[in-house]
Write a protein that holds these residues in place. Structure first.
Motif, PDB file in Angstrom:
ATOM      1  N   VAL A 193      74.738 -81.540   9.392  1.00  0.00           N
ATOM      2  CA  VAL A 193      74.770 -82.078  10.764  1.00  0.00           C
ATOM      3  C   VAL A 193      73.644 -83.115  10.881  1.00  0.00           C
ATOM      4  CG1 VAL A 193      74.675 -81.543  13.227  1.00  0.00           C
ATOM      5  CG2 VAL A 193      75.538 -79.824  11.617  1.00  0.00           C
ATOM      6  N   TYR A 194      74.006 -84.339  11.222  1.00  0.00           N
ATOM      7  CA  TYR A 194      72.968 -85.370  11.403  1.00  0.00           C
ATOM      8  C   TYR A 194      71.960 -84.898  12.450  1.00  0.00           C
ATOM      9  CZ  TYR A 194      75.112 -89.138   8.692  1.00  0.00           C
ATOM     10  OH  TYR A 194      75.597 -89.922   7.675  1.00  0.00           O
ATOM     11  N   SER A 195      70.691 -85.158  12.184  1.00  0.00           N
ATOM     12  CA  SER A 195      69.656 -84.711  13.119  1.00  0.00           C
ATOM     13  C   SER A 195      69.888 -85.272  14.516  1.00  0.00           C
ATOM     14  CB  SER A 195      68.281 -85.148  12.638  1.00  0.00           C
ATOM     15  OG  SER A 195      68.023 -84.554  11.393  1.00  0.00           O
ATOM     16  N   ALA A 196      70.401 -86.489  14.606  1.00  0.00           N
ATOM     17  CA  ALA A 196      70.594 -87.123  15.918  1.00  0.00           C
ATOM     18  C   ALA A 196      71.610 -86.385  16.781  1.00  0.00           C
ATOM     19  CB  ALA A 196      71.026 -88.569  15.739  1.00  0.00           C
ATOM     20  N   VAL A 197      72.485 -85.590  16.155  1.00  0.00           N
ATOM     21  CA  VAL A 197      73.509 -84.899  16.950  1.00  0.00           C
ATOM     22  C   VAL A 197      73.368 -83.376  16.796  1.00  0.00           C
ATOM     23  CG1 VAL A 197      75.150 -86.801  16.849  1.00  0.00           C
ATOM     24  CG2 VAL A 197      75.207 -85.058  15.058  1.00  0.00           C
ATOM     25  N   ASN A 198      72.192 -82.966  16.373  1.00  0.00           N
ATOM     26  CA  ASN A 198      71.992 -81.560  16.042  1.00  0.00           C
ATOM     27  C   ASN A 198      71.459 -80.786  17.252  1.00  0.00           C
ATOM     28  OD1 ASN A 198      71.365 -79.128  14.761  1.00  0.00           O
ATOM     29  ND2 ASN A 198      70.955 -80.195  12.828  1.00  0.00           N
ATOM     30  N   LYS A 199      72.366 -80.222  18.014  1.00  0.00           N
ATOM     31  CA  LYS A 199      71.962 -79.536  19.259  1.00  0.00           C
ATOM     32  C   LYS A 199      71.057 -78.344  18.966  1.00  0.00           C
ATOM     33  CE  LYS A 199      73.690 -76.931  23.176  1.00  0.00           C
ATOM     34  NZ  LYS A 199      73.262 -75.626  22.655  1.00  0.00           N
ATOM     35  N   TRP A 200      71.365 -77.670  17.880  1.00  0.00           N
ATOM     36  CA  TRP A 200      70.529 -76.511  17.516  1.00  0.00           C
ATOM     37  C   TRP A 200      69.076 -76.945  17.337  1.00  0.00           C
ATOM     38  CZ3 TRP A 200      68.022 -75.744  12.703  1.00  0.00           C
ATOM     39  CH2 TRP A 200      67.383 -74.495  12.596  1.00  0.00           C
ATOM     40  N   LEU A 201      68.898 -78.058  16.638  1.00  0.00           N
ATOM     41  CA  LEU A 201      67.554 -78.548  16.352  1.00  0.00           C
ATOM     42  C   LEU A 201      66.887 -79.109  17.610  1.00  0.00           C
ATOM     43  CD1 LEU A 201      66.112 -78.735  13.623  1.00  0.00           C
ATOM     44  CD2 LEU A 201      67.037 -81.025  13.344  1.00  0.00           C
ATOM     45  N   LEU A 202      67.607 -80.001  18.304  1.00  0.00           N
ATOM     46  CA  LEU A 202      66.988 -80.775  19.388  1.00  0.00           C
ATOM     47  C   LEU A 202      66.885 -80.009  20.705  1.00  0.00           C
ATOM     48  CD1 LEU A 202      68.620 -84.292  18.847  1.00  0.00           C
ATOM     49  CD2 LEU A 202      66.609 -83.312  17.756  1.00  0.00           C
ATOM     50  N   MET A 224      63.625 -89.519  20.434  1.00  0.00           N
ATOM     51  CA  MET A 224      64.254 -90.798  20.090  1.00  0.00           C
ATOM     52  C   MET A 224      64.814 -90.713  18.665  1.00  0.00           C
ATOM     53  SD  MET A 224      61.018 -93.329  19.331  1.00  0.00           S
ATOM     54  CE  MET A 224      59.894 -92.868  20.634  1.00  0.00           C
ATOM     55  N   THR A 225      65.683 -91.660  18.349  1.00  0.00           N
ATOM     56  CA  THR A 225      66.195 -91.679  16.972  1.00  0.00           C
ATOM     57  C   THR A 225      65.204 -92.398  16.090  1.00  0.00           C
ATOM     58  OG1 THR A 225      67.238 -93.846  17.278  1.00  0.00           O
ATOM     59  CG2 THR A 225      68.630 -91.883  17.606  1.00  0.00           C
ATOM     60  N   ASP A 226      65.278 -92.130  14.808  1.00  0.00           N
ATOM     61  CA  ASP A 226      64.655 -93.056  13.874  1.00  0.00           C
ATOM     62  C   ASP A 226      65.488 -94.341  13.966  1.00  0.00           C
ATOM     63  OD1 ASP A 226      63.220 -94.373  11.963  1.00  0.00           O
ATOM     64  OD2 ASP A 226      63.283 -92.758  10.484  1.00  0.00           O
ATOM     65  N   TRP A 227      64.933 -95.423  13.449  1.00  0.00           N
ATOM     66  CA  TRP A 227      65.551 -96.749  13.654  1.00  0.00           C
ATOM     67  C   TRP A 227      66.887 -96.861  12.909  1.00  0.00           C
ATOM     68  CZ3 TRP A 227      61.936 -95.827  16.591  1.00  0.00           C
ATOM     69  CH2 TRP A 227      61.346 -96.760  17.432  1.00  0.00           C
ATOM     70  N   GLY A 228      67.965 -96.692  13.680  1.00  0.00           N
ATOM     71  CA  GLY A 228      69.285 -96.776  13.074  1.00  0.00           C
ATOM     72  C   GLY A 228      69.853 -95.423  12.696  1.00  0.00           C
ATOM     73  N   LEU A 281      56.258 -87.558  17.057  1.00  0.00           N
ATOM     74  CA  LEU A 281      56.173 -86.711  15.875  1.00  0.00           C
ATOM     75  C   LEU A 281      57.459 -86.886  15.065  1.00  0.00           C
ATOM     76  CD1 LEU A 281      54.657 -84.315  14.505  1.00  0.00           C
ATOM     77  CD2 LEU A 281      55.908 -82.795  16.046  1.00  0.00           C
ATOM     78  N   LYS A 282      57.305 -87.188  13.751  1.00  0.00           N
ATOM     79  CA  LYS A 282      58.511 -87.541  12.991  1.00  0.00           C
ATOM     80  C   LYS A 282      58.458 -86.965  11.590  1.00  0.00           C
ATOM     81  CE  LYS A 282      56.698 -92.086  11.526  1.00  0.00           C
ATOM     82  NZ  LYS A 282      56.702 -93.523  11.775  1.00  0.00           N
ATOM     83  N   HIS A 283      59.524 -86.906  10.812  1.00  0.00           N
ATOM     84  CA  HIS A 283      60.904 -87.228  11.156  1.00  0.00           C
ATOM     85  C   HIS A 283      61.622 -85.888  11.194  1.00  0.00           C
ATOM     86  CE1 HIS A 283      59.140 -90.612   8.847  1.00  0.00           C
ATOM     87  NE2 HIS A 283      59.709 -91.347   9.758  1.00  0.00           N
ATOM     88  N   PHE A 284      62.120 -85.529  12.338  1.00  0.00           N
ATOM     89  CA  PHE A 284      62.619 -84.185  12.648  1.00  0.00           C
ATOM     90  C   PHE A 284      64.074 -84.070  12.223  1.00  0.00           C
ATOM     91  CE2 PHE A 284      63.597 -80.968  16.130  1.00  0.00           C
ATOM     92  CZ  PHE A 284      62.875 -79.947  15.544  1.00  0.00           C
ATOM     93  N   ALA A 285      64.418 -83.466  11.116  1.00  0.00           N
ATOM     94  CA  ALA A 285      63.666 -82.569  10.264  1.00  0.00           C
ATOM     95  C   ALA A 285      64.220 -82.615   8.846  1.00  0.00           C
ATOM     96  CB  ALA A 285      63.802 -81.159  10.805  1.00  0.00           C
ATOM     97  N   ALA A 286      63.509 -81.918   7.947  1.00  0.00           N
ATOM     98  CA  ALA A 286      63.923 -81.788   6.540  1.00  0.00           C
ATOM     99  C   ALA A 286      64.196 -83.145   5.899  1.00  0.00           C
ATOM    100  CB  ALA A 286      65.138 -80.866   6.411  1.00  0.00           C
TER     101      ALA A 286
END
Ligand code: BGC
Length: 757
Positions: A204-213, A228-232, A150-155
């Motif tokens: 905060v980048y989604s990849a490092v967003n503890k609140w979100l993830l 997983m991350t989006d590509w890159g 499910l993508k792209h998390f988020a906003a």
């Protein structure tokens, strides 16, 4: 069979670090010590894009043939999660045949602006509809033992500043609009994986967003798969592991693996942090080893694609000219009838197993091109030919739409206009008194200046590989159109709530309209629109009656009052007119599609739960129910309300909403979370910003040269891809024509030169 814990206990550190990055562009690493083989993950979302040669994520390299189902923009218009579920099952079967463990989709980002270049991959401006449709697709795929992402998390509602942008969204809007559809899809669909977005959310980048993830996704919603991350999209690997991001794609990401080792040594990261990710990945790998290759029926899947399309087209206008008369004489005009646009460009681009254009389904019709298929431009000659073609006919079926260069992954549109040549063509025919039936092939709303003068008009969106047959089914009346718009068609771009703020400035995109997205805005501002959310016509008519409402739902009767069988989508909206906090005039909280024979009537029930009445209380950080008398409206669209009832809901008599909805800053208690630059160039600095420094010019000047040469044209595509390349952060420059380089060394060199200057 060993358990996850046993496997992880026996894994070496090297195996673990390898596992949390991809093996290559499209594979997850296996676990050799446990005999778990690598598995393939690939796009998505409306079919399989398994690349055969080179790999790229903008859909350039070839891929194996697969059914191109209608993209989300069209399937959403079916308002029928069974449609997405059936398509999902078929996609699952294709994954099995191709040995693919995860299909990368569905995409559920909210259509904040009609201009988002990727709107065709998304469902709706409304989170309830988007969530339900996505849950259907996920259930379908996962029922075959295949994973979804499910993508792209988020906003992630724009393509501008693709890898480096910052979506600034207040908490209430985030929870009620931008996260809600993810929540529904996670809770109801249970996807195996989620893909984080490229952008930052409130800096905060989604990849490092503890609140979100972790806090929201896992602890609140109970998500038990992996992310997983989006590509890159990896911005800081050790931080992402701590935040709950399990897999970096693509891989192998050697520089980031080194960062993980350093962080372990320095104590910034613990083995337990890594093991959490590793366990989630191993759990999935164990499951993914079980599928056995099995072929699928290409023709059966083509039929599924055709049904999905014909149950989704939205009839916008019809003065009775449709369905076409059996013995009628029609002209078919518009190059898109031959060169159909049936999917969008980018990572979702599928190599179809078959392709039904429109022209071949209307062999008895005289045909004229009308405009150039690539540029969309017309000429006096093409116009005269079209007029001649339409002479003596009962009507002309004119195909218009957006060429590929107008909307694609990677950039946003600049306007809502159709190519001028298409508009001229329709107007020229109208001026000659020709009755015109317009078919629109586009992934998002367009302006339709001729809409009140045409005899009929149908929004076909992007119809997938069976588009031609599906169009034929509906125009001839074999299938009665039943789709309704999953988004508003405004009269002017300026009326859109994000107007003036889309797509942001200097990488910050301010979502100033807050919760008032899509119809919530147009209704609040009492703006006239071209076609409202939920709108769509049929060849028959429906009457609604006998509403009874309770806290558990609404029951009413729908009657087909016409002479043709058909399906009606009834929509349930709730309002709280006396609310003490800002609220949308009405919000979609339920819908049902009912099949009715001519003259038939059926009782239908749309369920409600306490959740249907919530708003997000930012003080308590919870969804909350306000006490009051709620109006339950049943509509054939968001502005065609047929029945109304009231229910009292006991709840909070002192609801809370922070700040003043007209003063964006106040929603954040005064301080907007804008990007703050550290002064130095780092891997998240964009190429454009790096080149503003002396070091950037010296070290990366060549990159600008490569980009200028690769996109030297002044056509739309060259211009937009050139811009996209400069907007990429240094860590993402491999997604441009610039060959990969060591990001760490490059950044060090740039900063060294900058310090010396
Ligand atoms: C897109 C994703 C896609 C991925 C892999 C990215 O550029 O944003 O949606 O799944 O590439 O192709």
């Amino acid at each position: 069979m060993k358990t996850v814990d046993e496997i992880v206990k026996n894994m070496t550190l090297d195996e673990k670090i390898a596992l949390i990055s991809g093996m290559d562009a499209w594979h997850m690493e296996g676990v050799p010590s446990a005999g778990l083989k690598p598995v393939m993950v690939t796009d998505g979302p409306h079919g399989l894009r398994k690349q055969t040669g080179g790999s790229d994520n903008l859909g350039q390299s070839p891929s194996v043939p697969a059914t191109c189902f209608p993209p989300a923009c069209l399937m959403a218009s079916s308002w029928d999660p069974c449609v997405t579920e059936t398509v999902g099952q078929a996609m699952g079967e294709e994954c099995i045949a191709e040995d693919v463990a995860v299909i990368l989709g569905p995409g559920v980002n909210i259509k904040r602006s009609p201009l988002c270049g990727r709107n065709f991959e998304y469902y709706s401006e409304d989170p309830f509809l988007a969530g339900k449709m996505a849950a259907g697709l996920i259930k379908g795929v996962e029922s075959k033992g295949i994973g979804t992402s499910l993508k792209h998390f988020a906003a992630n509602s724009q393509e501008s500043f693709r890898l480096a942008g910052n979506s600034v969204v207040d908490m209430r809007a985030l929870r009620e609009i931008y996260l809600r559809q993810f929540e529904i899809a996670v809770r109801e669909g249970r996807p195996s994986t989620l893909m984080c977005s490229y952008n930052r959310v409130n800096n905060v980048y989604s990849a490092v967003n503890k609140w979100l993830l972790t806090d929201v996704l896992r602890n609140e919603w109970g998500f038990d798969g992996f992310v997983m991350t989006d590509w890159g999209a990896m911005s800081d690997k050790p931080a992402s592991v701590k935040a709950g991001l399990d897999l970096e794609m693509p891989g192998p990401a050697e520089e980031n693996a080194a960062e993980v080792r350093n962080a372990l040594e320095s104590g910034n990261l613990s083995l337990e942090d890594i093991d959490k990710c590793v366990k989630r990945l191993v759990r999935f790998l164990l499951k993914a080893q079980e599928t056995e290759k099995k072929p699928y029926s290409v023709s059966a899947h083509h039929e599924i694609a055709r049904n999905a399309a014909s149950s989704s087209f939205v009839l916008l206008e019809n003065d009775g000219i449709l369905p076409l008369e059996k013995g009628g004489k029609y002209a078919l005009i518009g190059a898109m009838a031959e060169h159909i646009r049936y999917q969008g460009s980018g990572s979702s681009r599928i190599n179809p197993t078959m392709l039904d254009d429109i022209r071949s389904f209307f062999p008895g019709c005289d045909y004229a091109m009308g405009y150039d298929p690539v540029t969309g431009e017309t000429s006096d000659e093409l116009l005269s030919e079209s007029i001649r073609c339409a002479e003596g006919k009962d009507a002309a079926i004119v195909v218009v739409g957006l060429p590929d260069s107008y909307e694609a992954e990677g950039f946003d549109r600049l306007s809502m206009d159709l190519p001028a040549g298409h508009v001229r063509l329709v107007n020229s025919l109208l001026e000659k008194g020709v009755k015109v039936i317009v078919l629109i092939l586009a992934g998002a709303p367009v302006l339709l200046p001729f809409r009140k003068d045409v005899s009929a008009m149908m929004m076909c969106y992007l119809g997938g590989q069976a588009l031609g047959g599906a169009v034929h089914d509906v125009l001839t009346g074999k299938i009665n159109p039943s789709g309704k718009l999953p988004e508003t068609f405004p009269l002017r771009l300026e009326d859109n709530p994000s107007w003036g703020n889309f797509a942001g400035e200097d990488r910050n995109s301010l979502y100033r309209e807050s919760i008032f997205v899509g119809y919530r805005w147009y209704d609040w501002k009492k703006l006239p629109v071209a076609y409202e959310f939920g709108y769509g016509k049929s060849y028959t008519t429906f009457e609604y009656s006998g509403l009874s409402v309770s806290v558990n739902g609404a029951e009413f009767t729908i009657r087909n009052t016409g002479t043709k069988d058909g399906s009606e989508i009834a929509q349930l909206y709730i309002s709280l007119p006396d609310s003490r906090i800002p609220r949308a005039v009405r919000e979609l909280k339920g819908f049902v599609k009912t099949v009715l024979k001519a003259g038939e009537e059926k009782k239908v029930f749309i369920p409600l739960s306490r959740d249907s009445f919530t708003y997000f209380n930012v003080k308590t950080d919870c969804f909350d129910v306000e006490d009051g008398d709620y109006v339950i409206s049943i509509g054939a669209s968001s502005r065609d309300i047929r029945l109304e009832g009231t229910v009292h809901i006991d709840g909070n008599k002192e609801p809370y909403a922070r700040g003043d909805i007209n003063d964006f800053e106040s929603l954040f208690e005064g301080k907007l979370p804008l990007i703050e630059d550290g002064g130095q160039v780092d891997k998240n600095t964009t190429l454009a910003d790096a080149l503003k420094t002396e070091g950037g010019r010296q070290v990366l000047g060549y990159a600008a040269g490569i980009i200028e040469k690769s996109y030297s044209g002044d056509d739309n595509l060259s211009l937009r891809f050139r811009q996209l390349s400069y907007e990429l952060p240094l860590r993402g420059l491999w997604m441009s024509p610039v060959p990969p380089f060591s990001v760490k060394e490059t950044v060090e060199k740039i900063n060294k030169v900058n310090e010396e200057n």
